[in-house]
Structure formats: C-alpha cells, structure tokens
Design an enzyme around this catalytic site. Structure first.
Site, mmCIF file in Angstrom:
data_model
loop_
_atom_site.group_PDB
_atom_site.id
_atom_site.type_symbol
_atom_site.label_atom_id
_atom_site.label_comp_id
_atom_site.label_asym_id
_atom_site.label_seq_id
_atom_site.Cartn_x
_atom_site.Cartn_y
_atom_site.Cartn_z
ATOM 1 N N LYS A 198 0.954 -1.274 0.085
ATOM 2 C CA LYS A 198 0.099 -0.028 -0.160
ATOM 3 C C LYS A 198 0.758 1.353 -0.029
ATOM 4 O O LYS A 198 0.591 2.046 -0.675
ATOM 5 C CB LYS A 198 -0.872 0.083 1.262
ATOM 6 C CG LYS A 198 -1.886 1.253 1.076
ATOM 7 C CD LYS A 198 -2.874 1.410 2.006
ATOM 8 C CE LYS A 198 -3.799 2.461 1.876
ATOM 9 N NZ LYS A 198 -5.015 2.483 2.808
ATOM 10 N N LYS A 235 -0.765 10.826 5.578
ATOM 11 C CA LYS A 235 -0.506 9.675 6.485
ATOM 12 C C LYS A 235 0.113 8.715 5.847
ATOM 13 O O LYS A 235 1.291 8.121 6.150
ATOM 14 C CB LYS A 235 -1.896 9.353 7.190
ATOM 15 C CG LYS A 235 -1.587 7.836 8.143
ATOM 16 C CD LYS A 235 -2.947 7.397 8.311
ATOM 17 C CE LYS A 235 -2.879 6.016 8.974
ATOM 18 N NZ LYS A 235 -4.204 5.340 9.158
#
Lengths: 290, 290
Positions: B168, B243
C-alpha cells in the site's frame, strides 16, 4: 492525389514515407544523408538532389527533423519557391515558440503550417500506429487528415499553432514523472522484501496504475515485454526524453509555470545523458536511483 | 460460520461491518465512540461494552483503526483472552515495521495475524468494492478469504507479514507522484494556451495516461466526475494521503531507499496539511503549484 515532399528520412521519416508510398502517394524525398534517399527509391520514392527539388510542384511538405533550427533552415531554403496554399506539416518535436515562429513565417507567404509532433516512436512509425498531436488551422488539418491516417492511427487537432508541440511537451513531462515514480515504487517495494511480480499485480490494477507501469514496466521479467527485458535497448531513448524535457523546461520558464517534478525529471535525464547512458531506453532512469 | 469481532466502527469500519451483517455473519462490534456502536445495532451488530466483550468466543478479530499505536493498544488489551488459533486481521493503514511487530506478538500467543490495508476509500467500503493488500501466512489468508469477498471485490496475498502495508505504501507513493505530475502537466498546458479538455483527450490515451488523470482528473469539468467537480470535497483526503506518505517515508528511511520524488511528495502534502487544507481531497495538491 496530393503530391508530397518529404524532408528527413531517418529512423522515423523513412518509415512514415514507406506508408505513404504503399498508399500510392507520389513522394519526393530529401535527406542530407544520400544513403537514406537511395534506400527508399526501390519503394517508389522520387529522389531529390537538394531541397529545391522537394519544393517543385508539391502540394504538401512534411518535415521530420532533429530540432527546430534544422526545420527552420530547411524551411528558409524553400519558402520562396513554394506555391501559395502549400501546406508544410512539421512532424519533428521542436520548441513551442519556434513552431509559432515558423507558422508566422509561412502565413506571410500565404502558406499553411501545422506543428504535428508524434508519439509512438520508431515502432509506431513502422506499424503505422503513430499519434499526431496537431496545432494550426482547421482547414490545414483537414487537408492533412488523409495522410495522418496513412502514417498513423490517431490524430487530434489540439488547438491553434504551437498546440501540438505544447501537448507533446506536457504529455512527455508527465510520462517522465510517472516513470520515475514507478521506479521509486519498485525500489522501495524490493527493499521492503516484496516480490516485484506481486507488486506489479497491485500497482497495475490500483490507483498507482499508469502507462509506465502497465505497458512499459521498467523491471525485467515483470509485466508485458518492455525494454527492461532487453537490457534497456530502446524503445524511446533517454536522449530523446531529455530533448523533450528540455523543450518542456523552456516552456516552463517562458510561462513561469511551477513544475518542480518536471524540472527535476529534466535534471535526472540530463545527468543520465552526461553519464553516457543516453542511448539506453528512457525507462532505465529507474535504475539510477537504486 | 465464523464469529467475528470488529474494532473500529468509523467511516470505513461501519460500512465494512454492514456488509458482514448483510451476509448473516455474527459480529460483535466495538468503538470508543458509543454512538457508532448504537448506529449499527439496528442492522444486527452485537454491542460490545469494552474490548473484552469483542474477544469472547470470536474466531476472527478485524481492526480498522487510525494508526498503528491504537491497533497495538487494542491488541494488547485482548491478546491474552483470545483462544489459540484466533485470526486478527488488521485492515488499518499502519507502519510496515509495526505490522511486523504485531505479527510477532500474535505468533508467540499462537494467534494468526494478517496486515490487510485497503484501497478504495469510503466509497469502496460502502459499495463493497475495496481491494485488500494482504501480508501474512497463506492459511490465515485462506481463512479470511470469504470475508474479504464480502467486504470487497479483490484481495491479494502480497507476501509474508508486513507485505500488505509495504504494497500500500508503494502504491500510494506512486499515486501521489503521478497526481502531482498530472497537475504540473495541466498547469503547463493551460499556461501554454491549451484547452484542458483537448489536453485530457491526449494525456488519457497516450503514454502519460494514469489513474490520476483518467479516473480522477483534478481539473473541474474535465474527464469523469471527480472531487475537482465538487470543490475538492473528498474522496480521499489530503490528510490521509499525508499519513500514507509518512508511512512510505519511514520505510524509505528504514531501508535507505533513494526516492526523491516520493520524499518531495510527502513534503508537499505536509505543507498542505499545515496550511489547514488537509480536509480537501488529495487531488487538490495540484492547485498548490498554480
């Protein structure tokens, strides 16, 4: 059928001419390298001994040359000999501003001019699958449309003069950025212990997907066959990408655009060329961060 | 049918739970926000008053929480109460190293652990079209497969523990780089006088094509509907991208990877968050270079 003059019979031009000849166009061709002319004459190309020969009785002149100065020099040589209404279509990749200048030069002589750089590279020229990005008048574009159809599979009138070059500069700047991004993603993934094939499976189907990873993956043995599978034999060389990014950089500076990634990409390719790696495929840029 | 415990019923978790309930799974759910639990109980969610309640008699625990420390805290609270063989699947996006630590913690207690972050955002959670990027043992993955199928449309076992998070991080770093590249291409094109719709037509079908331009074009009125058409209402917020890029940056530093574009992207999103623009969609990053 229009009579065509073609100037520049190198890697790209020779293949584009071949498609025109196959479609029975009458083409007279010129290159500073006599050999290139000779190689095409068995296919039906009429030999021009000089630029003057190209201009005689032609309706459309197509140029496919290394840079804008060379295009301008060729044009200056013939511009006074062309009959009014002749269309000059420059398929070279050159400065946006130079394309605009050439358009103006032609206009005062009642000649049409189109800037029509291509994407698709030597393979696209050979297979007749080039895309033409075109800037200029709609009437000139319509005149050229059948020839674009013979030499390529797609053309788009992007806007007024210079728009073809501008569009190509934007596209290739984005391509350079995405390719560098793809390289970083694979470098990080590999360093984190990921199998590049599994990573490809996600990247190519998720939000990171892009032409650079899906169709031209820079990792050997991963994804469809690409230059990475042939030791980065081009394809589309780093030198040519550097040339395109330099055109983009000039446009960035001329328009005061903020484009730090594009500017950095140009620096990276300049470094690659300086390191004598310009003959490798541009996707080898991903190896320089390893 | 396995009995499920679900921890974290926010924007994402609440929608994932709803799909499980619709498929008649028995789910006991917990969130620090009691309201979130209450909202789901009409759909059949069993209320947990505390983390201890979630751990009672459950075969699989799913966590969907804001960060790795919160996941660890939740796990520490229940780890000694879970029966051996229980599977903990963490769908949160957290540090690669933290995911590896949690896996080890579970292993010593004879528990299974999968890191399984998702892509697809709130819309994907709602429509059941999430993609799960999974790291861990194959047996644990197989145990989880039916539930991935209920909550999403695709899952891939990317490799051993931590691989889901690593994948990811790589994907989203590439997404950030391509989105910034797309913004620069449109900014340059606009400054050169191009019509953004024409430029889109070329970029989305040429070598510059990428998910960021084809599916999520950051220019209002251009391409398929995207957050740009709704004043950059997310979608996927800049804060969340920041983030994810911070997780990528940590991995870059931990592995000494050279990734200057990824690092610069993290800086750009940090700046955007500092400028109180973190609630905008991440594609608004393209406006910051204008």
């Amino acid at each position: 059928m229009k009579k065509i003059g073609f100037i520049g019979l190198g890697n790209m031009g020779s293949k584009m001419v071949t498609h025109l000849l196959k479609s029975n166009y009458e083409v007279v061709g010129y290159d500073i390298n006599q050999e290139y002319i000779d190689q095409l004459s068995p296919n039906g190309l009429k030999k021009a001994n000089n630029l003057n020969d190209v201009s005689k009785g032609t309706d459309i002149i197509i140029t496919m040359l290394p840079n804008g100065d060379i295009v301008e020099e060729a044009l200056d040589n013939i511009i006074d000999r062309l009959k009014p209404g002749t269309l000059i279509t420059d398929c070279s990749t050159i400065d946006v501003n130079k394309a605009k200048e050439l358009h103006k030069k032609c206009k005062v002589k009642n000649l049409f001019f189109l800037d029509a750089p291509v994407s698709g590279g030597v393979g696209g020229a050979e297979n007749g699958t080039l895309t033409f990005m075109v800037g200029g008048d709609e009437n000139a574009y319509k005149m050229m449309l059948p020839l674009f159809g013979v030499m390529g599979q797609k053309s788009l009138l992007c806007g007024t003069y210079g728009s073809g070059q501008a569009t190509k500069a934007c596209n290739n700047m984005l391509l350079a950025t995405t390719m560098i991004g793809v390289g970083e993603a694979f470098n990080l993934g590999t360093n984190l212990g990921l199998d590049p094939k599994k990573l490809f499976e996600i990247l190519s189907t998720s939000t990171g997907s892009c032409w650079a990873v899906n169709n031209y993956c820079p990792i050997a043995g991963v994804g469809p066959k690409s230059p990475a599978d042939k030791s980065f034999e081009p394809g589309f060389s780093a030198s040519l990408m550097y040339k395109d990014l330099s055109i983009a950089l000039k446009a960035i500076n001329d328009t005061n655009t903020l484009a730090p990634f594009g500017i950095k990409a140009q620096e990276n390719f300049r470094q690659m060329v300086n390191d004598k790696k310009g003959d490798l495929d541009f996707s080898a840029i991903t190896k320089f961060n390893e």
